[in-house]
Design a protein around this motif. Sequence first.
Motif, PDB file in Angstrom:
ATOM      1  N   GLY A 446       0.723  -1.515   0.090  1.00 38.89           N
ATOM      2  CA  GLY A 446      -0.218  -0.076   0.350  1.00 38.89           C
ATOM      3  C   GLY A 446       0.569   1.121   0.112  1.00 38.89           C
ATOM      4  N   GLY A 447       2.032   0.790  -0.001  1.00 39.74           N
ATOM      5  CA  GLY A 447       3.163   2.526  -0.004  1.00 39.74           C
ATOM      6  C   GLY A 447       3.212   2.495   0.662  1.00 39.74           C
ATOM      7  N   TYR A 452      -3.971   1.959   4.210  1.00 42.56           N
ATOM      8  CA  TYR A 452      -5.082   0.778   4.601  1.00 42.56           C
ATOM      9  C   TYR A 452      -6.503   1.484   3.504  1.00 42.56           C
ATOM     10  N   ASN A 453      -7.492   0.950   3.339  1.00 39.28           N
ATOM     11  CA  ASN A 453      -8.518   1.001   2.616  1.00 39.28           C
ATOM     12  C   ASN A 453      -9.800   1.907   3.181  1.00 39.28           C
ATOM     13  N   ASP A 454     -10.578   1.830   2.882  1.00 42.95           N
ATOM     14  CA  ASP A 454     -12.298   2.797   3.959  1.00 42.95           C
ATOM     15  C   ASP A 454     -12.505   2.905   2.911  1.00 42.95           C
ATOM     16  N   PHE A 455     -13.931   3.408   3.060  1.00 43.46           N
ATOM     17  CA  PHE A 455     -15.583   3.268   2.151  1.00 43.46           C
ATOM     18  C   PHE A 455     -15.502   4.697   0.706  1.00 43.46           C
ATOM     19  N   VAL A 461      -5.157  -0.192  -0.818  1.00 40.49           N
ATOM     20  CA  VAL A 461      -4.182  -1.584  -0.829  1.00 40.49           C
ATOM     21  C   VAL A 461      -4.744  -2.480  -1.762  1.00 40.49           C
ATOM     22  N   LYS A 462      -4.203  -2.904  -2.806  1.00 37.73           N
ATOM     23  CA  LYS A 462      -4.742  -3.948  -3.478  1.00 37.73           C
ATOM     24  C   LYS A 462      -3.615  -4.803  -4.034  1.00 37.73           C
ATOM     25  N   ILE A 463      -3.829  -6.362  -4.847  1.00 37.78           N
ATOM     26  CA  ILE A 463      -2.816  -7.091  -4.968  1.00 37.78           C
ATOM     27  C   ILE A 463      -2.764  -6.375  -6.479  1.00 37.78           C
ATOM     28  N   CYS A 483       7.478  -3.679   2.985  1.00 34.78           N
ATOM     29  CA  CYS A 483       6.343  -4.015   3.921  1.00 34.78           C
ATOM     30  C   CYS A 483       4.715  -4.933   2.922  1.00 34.78           C
ATOM     31  N   SER A 484       5.631  -5.828   2.095  1.00 36.19           N
ATOM     32  CA  SER A 484       4.642  -6.373   1.276  1.00 36.19           C
ATOM     33  C   SER A 484       5.360  -7.980   1.504  1.00 36.19           C
ATOM     34  N   VAL A 485       3.522  -8.164   0.862  1.00 40.31           N
ATOM     35  CA  VAL A 485       2.976  -9.532   1.122  1.00 40.31           C
ATOM     36  C   VAL A 485       3.753 -10.369  -0.608  1.00 40.31           C
ATOM     37  N   MET A 486       4.042 -11.457  -0.602  1.00 38.59           N
ATOM     38  CA  MET A 486       3.896 -11.919  -2.159  1.00 38.59           C
ATOM     39  C   MET A 486       3.702 -13.477  -2.308  1.00 38.59           C
ATOM     40  N   GLU A 487       2.664 -13.416  -3.010  1.00 38.77           N
ATOM     41  CA  GLU A 487       2.772 -14.890  -3.783  1.00 38.77           C
ATOM     42  C   GLU A 487       3.566 -14.816  -5.309  1.00 38.77           C
TER      43      GLU A 487
END
Length: 492
Positions: A446-447, A452-455, A461-463, A483-487
């Motif tokens: 998300g940089g 975070y994501n809100d309405f 934050v997205k894949i 600060c990232s997650v990878m598949e």
Amino acid sequence: MGKLIVNTKVKKSKINRNIYGHFSEHLGRCIYNGIYVGENSEIPNVNGMRTDVVEALKHIRVPVLRWPGGCFADEYHWKDGVGPKNSRKKMINTNWGGVVEDNSFGTHEFLEFCRQVGCEPYINGNCGSGTVQEMSEWVEYMTFDGQSPMTEWRKQNGREEPWKVKYFGVGNETWGCGGNMRPEHYLDLYRQYQSFLKNYGENKIFRIASGPSVGDYHWMKTMMEYAGKLMDGITLHYYTVPGEWKNKGSATKFTEQEYYITLKKALYMQELVENHSRIMNYYDPDHRVGLIVDEWGTWYDVEPGTNPGFLYQQNTMRDAIVAALSLNIFNQHSDRVVMANIAQMVNVLQSVILTEGEKMVLTPTYHVFDLYRAHQDATLVESFATGEMIGTEDAQVPNLNVSASVDDHNVLHVTAANLSADAAEPIECDLLGMKPNQVSARVLTGGAMDAYNDFDHPDTVKIQNFQSIETMENRLKFTMPACSVMEITVAE
Ligand code: AHR
């Protein structure tokens, strides 16, 4: 330079899909508004269940869902929640805000929700304030196919066929809100209650005992020694709380120090799982009894202006990293951990989904479940990370964390997290036992650690697809964003 080593020749345990399970409680806006809006709602629904939520949950392949609590389970009387809705008894939800519970979401509704999502139900029975008869009749009501007062009642209430209900828990946190018992007392209650949970027809109950809080090894030892042969699973609860219980810290406004403290506390799960497993290994060397981490996740102060009894909190990239670490730990210990249930599914604690009226937003934690879904029922393979320790003076954590599995089509899935709040990490990933012919990857970032994501901003934050991977003979080279997650998916 960080290093990931993955050896597909060393095959380990099967990763039980139920590690990717969820938890839903009559707490705040989890059930009402979050899952269930009622048949007459303007919000699109099928039989009262929110269509947007059901669709989002199907996408991450939720395998199992625990209900009705939590603390609520030990004051829940299931008979008040079946039959015509206008005659269902109302009760006070004493644990969560003292609000009126009208019982309009009960057994039939929960099992209907599971049907729509395509997941297995895990029902937590009331051992703290309910009777043996009440618990026994609940199982009979749901699963018996023959003639009995309970089956007649079920049919009158609109359900002809019995349901399949495998997972059944005898009490929740019986050391705390579920009765404040000593293990010696609960042990005998467990032995008694479980005797009356019958297997009807093809339905075989997987009996789950209420296990320890955090590092209560005496509880685990007592239960395993004297009831290990009478259970199929035992629970463990551990929440990641950055501060003190009275001042847990904000979900969105935190310093780097608090960020690393949170991650360090999340990593404590590994020590807990290993220590409890050691005790279980002694009494159950054949690994017949599963460790079920049926409450885990972050717990912060509630969002300002919201009901303190509703436990509503936002969810940032910090939560995504906690989810990634926790799920990697469960994968790596899937020889003993057979189920885990994040707390909770919608609008409560570390939720994967937040709702407000007709709006819905997917949290960073949701996206981690998306990145990790290929691990479900795959075979764990050896993997480890060699990086460096990072963080602040008080909170040092390894910068990289990983797990890997091979699925039925011999495709390798590596999931990794870069814990650094601000440094991208060049990675060499050595693949032993496999030629990386087809490689693809997805990344969640998300940089910033507090993104975070809100309405109004649902996609901060997205894949994203990740193209920048250099493929060599037996090695992948790439740089993981901070600060990232990878598949990473690899096929020969
Ligand atoms: O998830 C919130 C609460 O935390 C649950 O009701 C209880 O089991 C735990 O203490």
